[in-house]
Each structure stands twice: as structure tokens, then as C-alpha cells.
Motif scaffolding. Structure first.
Motif, mmCIF file in Angstrom:
data_model
loop_
_atom_site.group_PDB
_atom_site.id
_atom_site.type_symbol
_atom_site.label_atom_id
_atom_site.label_comp_id
_atom_site.label_asym_id
_atom_site.label_seq_id
_atom_site.Cartn_x
_atom_site.Cartn_y
_atom_site.Cartn_z
ATOM 1 N N GLN A 166 0.570 12.629 -11.529
ATOM 2 C CA GLN A 166 -0.170 11.610 -12.263
ATOM 3 C C GLN A 166 0.263 11.582 -13.721
ATOM 4 O O GLN A 166 -0.501 11.216 -14.604
ATOM 5 C CB GLN A 166 -1.681 11.906 -12.168
ATOM 6 N N SER A 181 3.892 -1.042 -4.345
ATOM 7 C CA SER A 181 5.260 -1.312 -4.628
ATOM 8 C C SER A 181 5.525 -1.940 -5.962
ATOM 9 O O SER A 181 4.751 -1.787 -6.849
ATOM 10 C CB SER A 181 5.732 -2.061 -3.532
ATOM 11 N N ASP A 205 0.422 4.546 -3.153
ATOM 12 C CA ASP A 205 0.487 5.094 -4.507
ATOM 13 C C ASP A 205 -0.925 5.251 -5.059
ATOM 14 O O ASP A 205 -1.743 4.335 -5.004
ATOM 15 C CB ASP A 205 1.314 4.153 -5.387
ATOM 16 N N LYS A 206 -1.200 6.409 -5.632
ATOM 17 C CA LYS A 206 -2.537 6.668 -6.187
ATOM 18 C C LYS A 206 -2.882 5.713 -7.315
ATOM 19 O O LYS A 206 -4.047 5.389 -7.529
ATOM 20 C CB LYS A 206 -2.600 8.110 -6.705
ATOM 21 N N ASN A 207 -1.879 5.263 -8.061
ATOM 22 C CA ASN A 207 -2.164 4.369 -9.181
ATOM 23 C C ASN A 207 -2.776 3.060 -8.726
ATOM 24 O O ASN A 207 -3.613 2.480 -9.435
ATOM 25 C CB ASN A 207 -0.886 4.096 -9.981
ATOM 26 N N HIS A 208 -2.376 2.556 -7.561
ATOM 27 C CA HIS A 208 -2.961 1.308 -7.072
ATOM 28 C C HIS A 208 -4.425 1.496 -6.704
ATOM 29 O O HIS A 208 -5.266 0.645 -7.000
ATOM 30 C CB HIS A 208 -2.171 0.809 -5.860
ATOM 31 N N ALA A 268 -4.089 13.609 -6.314
ATOM 32 C CA ALA A 268 -2.784 13.084 -6.715
ATOM 33 C C ALA A 268 -1.852 14.237 -7.057
ATOM 34 O O ALA A 268 -2.229 15.177 -7.752
ATOM 35 C CB ALA A 268 -2.933 12.143 -7.908
ATOM 36 N N SER A 322 -0.372 -5.959 -4.810
ATOM 37 C CA SER A 322 -1.564 -5.220 -4.393
ATOM 38 C C SER A 322 -2.765 -6.153 -4.381
ATOM 39 O O SER A 322 -3.251 -6.559 -5.439
ATOM 40 C CB SER A 322 -1.814 -4.034 -5.331
ATOM 41 N N LEU A 375 0.474 3.852 -1.959
ATOM 42 C CA LEU A 375 1.682 3.614 -2.604
ATOM 43 C C LEU A 375 1.911 2.162 -2.418
ATOM 44 O O LEU A 375 1.868 1.667 -1.373
ATOM 45 C CB LEU A 375 2.684 4.350 -1.918
#
Length: 680
Positions: free
Chosen positions: A322, A125, A279-282, A319, A231, A123
Motif C-alpha cells: 500500500q 486496471s 486491486d485494493k486501491n479500487h 493489503a 471501475s 485489482l
């Protein structure tokens, strides 16, 4: 009267003292600076106090000097000429006080892919929107940013400003107080000039080369770039990708792409170790950017792309949520490379095949529902409904290898089950390819165009009219592409402009090239038809024609390499090879990526060896022997044994002769060159 001129004494310049007492400064009165008490304070009985004189603060000019970098970058974006880039790179040198990082730092160690994807969860930011009103040029004038025609995103290009003729004698205006907020561009990403240039290249060049649709903004700018603000792994992956693309074009950066790559790998391993608090997206964004990097760099016969994709699949499977736009976009990028990598390496895709109709077109953010590109996916173009078929096609080669292994180990029952599955799947794929039709945007229909010699018909797009709608069903491509899916209604509001129609033409031909190349792959690699089989040559010819039409309309070319390569390898006539040369030249000039050059080298070698085999066969038919053909056969038998085993071919199936005739010669040539080409 005697007239004469008398020089007036020069005026004494008024100098404003900065050493007056605080009382005079507050009242803005002249102070005689008498100590310990000035005359004005003594007359009025005020307390007289003096402060230490502060040194003058001169305006920093390093940000103005850095504009030359961005001017050169803007020129580069307009010209795409490597010679200009080399000239700029050689003539402009800047000293930021940063050390040269030609290779990775000692603190950055190489990390194995297997050592990275070990933990389950992660995660970071917030994002930082990009917004700049203008930029100050060398002649101290504020120039507004210029939007790219194909994108309305907030990341913009800087127009070139010409030096005025009277620049040396014109007075220099005072700098704007907004200067520190406007310059330098991309300041929030890095204090280093060369890294800001990489962000500029990623936003204004590279991101536009790998998407089909961006009428309301580029998804890589809108969704991926903001993740890099806080990131490190995502930011370093962007730096690595942009730097590698520039290095291939001959532009050298102060810090090499391999340095950023190692930093991104190291940071990615640390993020994965953190676990559920990330965060999985990063994580997924860093992985997919590294996949793009590896495909672009093409370092030997490494399987690192497959390792990254396995890591991305692990992240997506763990995740919990998503469904946001960023997660959906990254998942679509994974699905594209999962299939392309399987087709490129001859392996099975990692994910399960999507159900028919479940892959809806992914639009950019804030895209209008009535957009002319409504049915166009950001990464798959008009091939969204074709992608489930491509997924199943990519799994057939590994299924056949499993079948051959079961036969060799005398697993009779397993071999029977696999044979039934193999036959049913291949036949279903052939039917699906025959029936597939592109999903067209509203108010656009398919028409049949005729080439200059009247020999060939290809599908093209036209604005819908009542007459064309009535004939839409009959205006299909010669191979079965119809016009269903075209929107009803006459031309009106929401109809695409001529520029949008040209882009749609390119996207359509891209999807049709995939369809016909899928037929070529099915007939040559799966069914093992001979290269001169009529079906093979028919679909190879049509695929090459669609590839040429794609590049002729100057539209997106980011996903064109696989269909172009597959069809070009089967080109036998000089006319078809001329089409392949033209398409390869245009796509390499536009995209400028290593895998395109490697693919062209393999195609040229396939042509040479195919011609040599044809000539030797002709000589043998005449009763004469050919020493060159014997040499080729021996060389193929020795060098291609490993590739035969990977493709599930054995001596019982005809050995190397079948291997060379089954559309797999290019794999042997790639192995000899020491490269694994991923056609993404």
C-alpha cells in the motif's frame, strides 16, 4: 445610343455527380454515366463498372448541442448561486432517451454494510489521463480550456463564450476534423450527458472543497478519478457524491444520488467477493468515496459511516503493498475520518494512534520540494503533527465509559487500571496540546497580530526577514503557539506569493482552531468543567476567532466544521455567538453540505436551552420557581437517558444535570432531531 441593362442568364450550377463509374472516379474525370459503358471507357477500351451510390453522411450535431450544459456548469462554478442553478435546472431540459431514475431501479437492491465486508482480499486496471485542447462553442469557434488558478491538473474549466452580434449573418465555417475528439468533455467516462456533468462537478467544484493543497494538481483528480475509468463502483460512488452535493444546492439530475449510491454498494460487494484478483486501491477508493457521501447526505441516525470505516480498515490490513501514492492518500483520508467519526459519535477510533512524527505531509503529485506549501498536508493541513494528539483525545470518552462500566460491575482491579490509564492519558494530552506548535513552511514565521480594539492577540504568518526571525520565538499565540519550525533565511527564491500567503494564513488558523477546540473538548467533555469556567471560555473564544480568520482569508474550509461546532456550543457572550454565526454562514456558503446545516441547527438549539437554564437558575436563586425549568429537566431526564449510558454517565455521577453540564447537551439534541452528525 440607348443604354439599357439586360439581365444575364443565371449560371448553371455545377453539380458533382456521385454516380459515376469507378474508372472515372479514380482518374477524377467527368463521367457521362452511360450504361453499361460510359463514353470515356468505351473510347479507351476500359472496363466500366458502377458501384451502388452511398447515402450522404451528415455530421452528428448532438455533441455540439450538449455544450449548453457545460456552459451552464462553468457559470455555476463562478457564481455558486443556488438561484441561478435552479433557473438553469428549470429552463434547460434535454431528452437523451434515458428514462428517469428518480428512485433506485428495481434491479438495484439495498445491501447491508455488514453483508459487504466479508471477504479478505481483492485489482482492477489501468487509468486514463484526461487531456483536452479546447471545446467548440455554439458559434463554431474553438475555445481553449482555462486552467483554474489553484490547480494545474489536466482537468480544466470551460470559459464562457459570448454570442457574436453578427452570428446570424456570418458564414458558418466548416467543422474541424478534431471535433469528435474534443467534444463532449469527459466522454471517456460515460455516454450520458448528465453523468458527464457529474464528473465535471466532481472535478471542477467538489474536489477543490475537500483538500488543503493542490498547487500541482488535485489528488482526487490525479489519484481517485482515474480509478473510475474501468471501475464501476468507484465511478458510481463519484456520481453519487457529486449528485448529492448538487441536490443539496437545489440542482436536480436525471438520475438521483440514491440510485448511484445503491449501484456503488452493489458493485462494491461484488468486488469484495472476487478476492485477491482485485486491486485494493479500487476497493478502498470506493469505500472512502462512500464515506464522503454518507457524511454529506446525513441520513438519520445511521451508523453506516462507522461500518464503511471498519471495511476500509479490513482492506488496509490485508493489503500487501500500500506504498503507492494512491494507497497512501486513501489511508490518509481514512485516518482523518477515523478520528473525526470517533469525536462525532463518542466512540473509540478503529485504528491505533500513530506515533509522533510518523505522519509526514502528503503532497500532490509532482509537487516541487521547495514549494511554499511544503509542510502542508493535503487533507490535514498544518495539523499533521497535531493528529496523533487528536487521535488519543478521541478515545478518552469511550475509555471513560469502560471505566464507569467496570465500577458499576464491581470489577475493582480493572477499574483501578483503567482509572490510572484514563488519568495519565488525559494529562499527557493536555501537556501535548499546550506544547504543540504548527510546522511552518520555509521562509515563513509566526507573528502576533492585534485586533482593532487591542484586546486580543492571534498568531498570523509573515514572510521571514532577519528581524522577524530574531523575534520568532517571542511572537507566539496567547495560548502558547510559537514560531519554531519556520524556515531560516531572508526572503528570496521559493518565498510564497501574496496569494499563497493568504492561503497559508487560512490553513494556519484552521490548525489553531483545532488546537483550541481540543482544549474545549478536554475541559468540558473529559474534565467536565462548567461552561462558564475561565479555561473553557478562553479557548472557545480563541477557537472561534481562528475559525473566523480561516473563512476571512478565503482559504480551504473542508475540515473546519468540528472545531467550529465544539467552540460554538460553548459560546455564551453575544460577541462569541456573532463570531460563530459569521463562520457558519461563510462555511455553509462555500462548502454547501448537509452536515453544516445540521450542525448549525444543533448549535442554535444548544444556545436556546443553555439560555433557558441560565434564566431558570437565576429565578431559582431569587426564591421563585420556574415551571419551564421543571419541564426542561423532565424532558432531559427522559430523552437523554440513552445518551447518558453511551457516554458512561450514571445517576451516581449526578444524572442528567452532569450530562447537560459535561458538554454533551448537543448529543441529546441530535438524538431528538434524529441525526448523527459527522463533522468532516
Amino acid at each position: 445610343m440607348l443604354l439599357y441593362t439586360k439581365l444575364a442568364p443565371p449560371k448553371v450550377p455545377k453539380r458533382r455527380s456521385r454516380a459515376g463509374c469507378t474508372s472515372c472516379k479514380e482518374k477524377k474525370k467527368k463521367c457521362d454515366e452511360t450504361r453499361p459503358q460510359c463514353a470515356r471507357c468505351a473510347e479507351r477500351g476500359l472496363d466500366c463498372a458502377y458501384e451502388a451510390v452511398k447515402p450522404r453522411q451528415r455530421k452528428q450535431r448532438d455533441s455540439i448541442g450538449s455544450l449548453a450544459d457545460f456552459v451552464h456548469a462553468a457559470e455555476y462554478r463562478r457564481s455558486y448561486r443556488t438561484s441561478d442553478l435552479l433557473e438553469h435546472a428549470d429552463s434547460e431540459r434535454y431528452d437523451d432517451g434515458y428514462h428517469d431514475l428518480s428512485v433506485a431501479d428495481e434491479d438495484v437492491e439495498d445491501i447491508s454494510i455488514d453483508d459487504i465486508y466479508t471477504t479478505d482480499d481483492m485489482l482492477l486496471s489501468p487509468t486514463s489521463p484526461l487531456g483536452f485542447d479546447g471545446v467548440w462553442t455554439d458559434n463554431h469557434s474553438l475555445v481553449p480550456f482555462k486552467m483554474r488558478r489553484e490547480s494545474t491538473a489536466s482537468v480544466m474549466s470551460i470559459p464562457r463564450s459570448k454570442q457574436p452580434d453578427l452570428a446570424m449573418i456570418a458564414p458558418c465555417p466548416a467543422g474541424s476534423p478534431r471535433l469528435e475528439f474534443c467534444m463532449p468533455a469527459f466522454q471517456e467516462f460515460s455516454d450520458k450527458r448528465n453523468r458527464r456533468q457529474l464528473v465535471d462537478h466532481f472535478c471542477n467544484v467538489l474536489s477543490h472543497l475537500i483538500v488543503f493543497r493542490e498547487e500541482s494538481g488535485n489528488p482526487f483528480q490525479q489519484l481517485v478519478l482515474p480509478l473510475s475509468y474501468n471501475s464501476g463502483p468507484v465511478q458510481n460512488a463519484i456520481f453519487a457524491l457529486a449528485s448529492a452535493h448538487l441536490e443539496y444546492r437545489g440542482v436536480q439530475n436525471d438520475e438521483k444520488s440514491i440510485y448511484f449510491h445503491n449501484k456503488a454498494i452493489q458493485g462494491l460487494a461484488q468486488l469484495i467477493e472476487v478476492g485477491t484478483s482485485v486491486d485494493k486501491n479500487h476497493i478502498l477508493a470506493a469505500i472512502m468515496l462512500l464515506v464522503y457521501y454518507e457524511v454529506l447526505v446525513q441520513r438519520g441516525r445511521s451508523s453506516i459511516v462507522d461500518g464503511h470505516l471498519r471495511g476500509a480498515l479490513t482492506i488496509m490490513s490485508t493489503a500487501t503493498d500500500q506504498n503507492d501514492a494512491t494507497g497512501l492518500f486513501l489511508e490518509r483520508a481514512f485516518r482523518f475520518y477515523d478520528v473525526i467519526t470517533a469525536l462525532s459519535l463518542g466512540t473509540a477510533p478503529l485504528s491505533t494512534a500513530p506515533a509522533a512524527g510518523c505522519l509526514l505531509p502528503f503532497p500532490p503529485m509532482n509537487a516541487a520540494p521547495a514549494s511554499p506549501l511544503h509542510n502542508v498536508d493535503t487533507l490535514l493541513g498544518m495539523a499533521t503533527t497535531l493528529w496523533p494528539v487528536m487521535h488519543r483525545l478521541s478515545s478518552l470518552l469511550s475509555l471513560r465509559a469502560e471505566l464507569e462500566n467496570a465500577k458499576q460491575t464491581n470489577q475493582t482491579s480493572k477499574a483501578a487500571v483503567l482509572r490510572s490509564e484514563y488519568d495519565e492519558t488525559s494529562q499527557a494530552i493536555e501537556v501535548a496540546l499546550t506544547q504543540w506548535q504548527p510546522c511552518l513552511p520555509p521562509k515563513v514565521v509566526l507573528t502576533v497580530g492585534t485586533s482593532g480594539d487591542g484586546e486580543e492577540q492571534l498568531a498570523s504568518l509573515a514572510l521571514a526577514t532577519p528581524a522577524k526571525q530574531a523575534n520568532a520565538k517571542s511572537s507566539a499565540d496567547g495560548a502558547g503557539a510559537g514560531g519554531s519550525g519556520a524556515g531560516a533565511g531572508a526572503v528570496g527564491s521559493g518565498s510564497p506569493s501574496q496569494q499563497e500567503l493568504a492561503r497559508l494564513q487560512s490553513i494556519l488558523h484552521n490548525a489553531m482552531a483545532y488546537r483550541h477546540s481540543a482544549f474545549v473538548y478536554l475541559y468540558r467533555t473529559i474534565y467536565e468543567y462548567q461552561p462558564d469556567h475561565p479555561l473553557v471560555q478562553e479557548h472557545a473564544h480563541k477557537a472561534l476567532r481562528h475559525c473566523v480568520e480561516t473563512v476571512s482569508h478565503k482559504g480551504p474550509m473542508g475540515a473546519l466544521l468540528w472545531p467550529l461546532f465544539v467552540s460554538a456550543c460553548e459560546a455564551r457572550s453575544e460577541a462569541d455567538r456573532a463570531l460563530a454565526r459569521r463562520a457558519f454562514t461563510e462555511i455553509e456558503l462555500r462548502q454547501g453540505m448537509t452536515n453544516i446545516e445540521q450542525a448549525w441547527r444543533v448549535v442554535a438549539e444548544v444556545w436556546a436551552r443553555s439560555d433557558a437554564k441560565s434564566h431558570s437558575s437565576g429565578a431559582d436563586d431569587d426564591g421563585s420557581s420556574s415551571s419551564s425549568s421543571e419541564h426542561i429537566a423532565k424532558e432531559a431526564a427522559v430523552a437523554g437517558s440513552a445518551a447518558m449510558a453511551a457516554c458512561g454517565l450514571s445517576a451516581a455521577d449526578g444524572g442528567m444535570d452532569n450530562y447537560l453540564d459535561a458538554g454533551q447537551l448537543w448529543r441529546k439534541i441530535s438524538a431528538e432531531m434524529g441525526v448523527n452528525i459527522v463533522f468532516g
